[in-house]
Design an enzyme around this catalytic site. Structure first.
Site, short mmCIF file in Angstrom:
data_model
loop_
_atom_site.label_atom_id
_atom_site.label_comp_id
_atom_site.label_asym_id
_atom_site.label_seq_id
_atom_site.Cartn_x
_atom_site.Cartn_y
_atom_site.Cartn_z
N ASN A 100 1.47 27.99 -73.20
CA ASN A 100 1.16 26.61 -73.59
C ASN A 100 0.55 25.90 -72.38
O ASN A 100 1.17 25.82 -71.33
CB ASN A 100 2.45 25.93 -74.05
CG ASN A 100 2.21 24.53 -74.57
OD1 ASN A 100 2.02 23.58 -73.82
ND2 ASN A 100 2.23 24.38 -75.89
N CYS A 131 -2.21 15.40 -74.77
CA CYS A 131 -2.25 14.67 -73.49
C CYS A 131 -3.35 13.62 -73.47
O CYS A 131 -4.40 13.81 -74.06
CB CYS A 131 -2.54 15.63 -72.34
SG CYS A 131 -1.58 17.07 -72.39
N ASN A 193 3.21 18.66 -82.93
CA ASN A 193 3.87 18.20 -81.72
C ASN A 193 4.80 17.04 -82.12
O ASN A 193 4.95 16.75 -83.30
CB ASN A 193 2.81 17.78 -80.69
CG ASN A 193 3.29 18.03 -79.27
OD1 ASN A 193 4.42 17.70 -78.93
ND2 ASN A 193 2.45 18.62 -78.45
N GLY A 218 13.00 17.20 -83.91
CA GLY A 218 14.29 17.59 -84.49
C GLY A 218 14.25 17.51 -86.01
O GLY A 218 13.24 17.11 -86.60
N GLY A 244 8.29 21.79 -86.25
CA GLY A 244 8.72 20.40 -86.42
C GLY A 244 10.00 20.38 -87.23
O GLY A 244 9.96 20.53 -88.44
C1 LIG Z 1 12.17 18.44 -74.42
C2 LIG Z 1 10.87 18.80 -75.06
C3 LIG Z 1 9.79 19.22 -74.29
C4 LIG Z 1 8.56 19.57 -74.89
N1 LIG Z 1 7.52 20.02 -74.12
C5 LIG Z 1 6.36 20.43 -74.71
C6 LIG Z 1 5.29 20.98 -73.94
O1 LIG Z 1 5.40 21.15 -72.71
N2 LIG Z 1 4.14 21.35 -74.59
C7 LIG Z 1 4.00 21.21 -75.94
O2 LIG Z 1 2.96 21.56 -76.49
N3 LIG Z 1 5.01 20.71 -76.71
C8 LIG Z 1 6.17 20.32 -76.12
N4 LIG Z 1 7.20 19.83 -76.90
C9 LIG Z 1 7.02 19.75 -78.37
C10 LIG Z 1 7.65 20.95 -79.09
O3 LIG Z 1 7.09 22.17 -78.64
C11 LIG Z 1 7.50 20.82 -80.62
O4 LIG Z 1 6.13 20.79 -80.95
C12 LIG Z 1 8.14 19.55 -81.16
O5 LIG Z 1 9.33 19.24 -80.47
C13 LIG Z 1 8.44 19.64 -82.67
O6 LIG Z 1 9.35 20.67 -82.95
P1 LIG Z 1 10.95 20.44 -83.10
O7 LIG Z 1 11.15 19.31 -84.05
O8 LIG Z 1 11.47 21.76 -83.59
O9 LIG Z 1 11.46 20.10 -81.72
C14 LIG Z 1 8.42 19.47 -76.32
C15 LIG Z 1 9.52 19.06 -77.09
C16 LIG Z 1 10.74 18.74 -76.50
C17 LIG Z 1 11.91 18.32 -77.37
#
Ligand SMILES: Cc1cc2nc3c(=O)[nH]c(=O)nc-3n(C[C@H](O)[C@H](O)[C@H](O)COP(=O)(O)O)c2cc1C
Length: 304
Positions: A100, A131, A193, A218, A244
């Site tokens: 990533n 970003c 994301n 979450g 997601g």
């Molecule tokens: C603590 C944290 C750090 C994250 N860092 C990144 C990152 O560095 N690059 C990225 O593309 N997404 C990042 N994400 C997004 C997750 O990869 C994911 O797309 C998003 O949290 C949705 O999935 P979830 O609901 O299962 O957490 C981050 C999410 C969390 C919670």
């Protein structure tokens, strides 16, 4: 016997479960808890050209069935990731990974893509376009079809590995952005994301996270992910990695019915470090329960 194997751009995964970037580090902390080689793959922490110390604290706010984070892409920078983190990762994980990468300019994306493309264990380059673009008033690359396409084209020009563009859900028309990335040469689309969110502490009357706003993720965002994967599947031919709010094997099946070929698990890893292991172990049982013999047969099944 059920078949849980899926294929992403020619790479066969033993199962579709992939820890999401930023929630699994480089794998080695989790490898102390269980053999992470049971995973389909994993997406390592978002890497930028220079080291980033991240945003001021507090960076986390708890929410009902979710969390807000404003970690701010903290990472040791490309040089250290290649020289220190990836060798440690290689010792504990023996399958292709998703790298990533992030950038605050097209040039930074190009630099990161070029460097990471040389790493043998990288199977897929996952480009996080959430970003801000420092050259265009800080507007996120992922909120404009033109800017997302520009990054895609530039990264594709310097890489030989499959490039998946990871989209932001903080847009009016996710389909237009996904299509622009596909037209610009993306080999796949990752979504979603985090959603922009905010909490206010009633005792102080002030925002909970120092940066005021952050990314909401979450369980609570799962229906948004299903909707966006469904919409994007109708519009593009390239594979989709859905994510997601995924926290169960049932969620994996649902996102695949919406159109995902593989599924990432993010915040659930922070709630329970065994989340992915539990999902992988439950998957064959859930498949049997719903009469699914082969996961490949259900991809996009909800569209028929
Ligand atoms: C603590 C944290 C750090 C994250 N860092 C990144 C990152 O560095 N690059 C990225 O593309 N997404 C990042 N994400 C997004 C997750 O990869 C994911 O797309 C998003 O949290 C949705 O999935 P979830 O609901 O299962 O957490 C981050 C999410 C969390 C919670």
């Amino acid at each position: 016997m059920v078949n849980t194997k899926v294929i992403l751009s020619g790479i066969t995964l033993d199962n579709p479960v992939i820890p999401a970037s930023g929630t699994f580090g480089y794998g080695y902390e989790f490898a102390e808890l269980y053999d992470i080689n049971i995973l389909g793959s994993f997406s390592f922490k978002g890497t930028t050209k220079e080291p980033r110390f991240g945003n001021p604290t507090p960076r986390i706010a708890e929410c009902t069935e979710g969390m807000i984070n404003s970690v701010g892409l903290q990472n040791p920078g490309m040089e250290k990731v290649i020289s220190e983190e990836l060798p440690k990762m290689k010792k504990v994980f023996h399958k292709p990974v998703l790298a990533n990468i992030s950038g605050f300019s097209v040039e930074e994306y190009v630099y990161c893509a070029e460097r990471i493309n040389e790493e043998e264990q990288v199977g897929i380059i996952e480009v996080n376009v959430s970003c801000p673009n420092v050259h265009h008033g800080g507007m996120s690359f992922g909120t404009s079809p033109e800017a997302a396409a520009e990054v895609t084209k530039a990264v594709k020009a310097v890489t030989t590995k499959p490039v998946y563009i990871k989209l932001s859900p903080n847009v009016t028309d996710i389909v237009a952005i996904a299509k622009a990335c596909e037209d610009a040469g993306a080999d796949g689309i990752s979504l979603i994301n985090t959603l922009m969110g905010m909490r206010i502490d009633l005792k102080t009357g002030k925002p909970v996270v120092a940066n005021k706003m952050g990314g909401f993720s979450g369980k609570a965002i799962f229906p948004v992910a299903v909707r966006m994967v469904y919409q994007v599947y109708e519009a593009v031919k390239v594979p989709i990695i859905g994510m997601g709010g995924v926290s169960t094997a049932e969620d994996v099946v649902e996102l695949m019915l919406a159109g995902a070929t593989a599924v990432q698990v993010g915040a659930a890893n922070l709630v329970d470090p065994f989340a992915c292991k539990n999902i992988i172990e439950a998957l064959p049982h859930v498949m049997k329960k719903y009469g699914i013999k082969d996961l490949n047969h259900i991809i996009g099944g909800a569209h028929k």
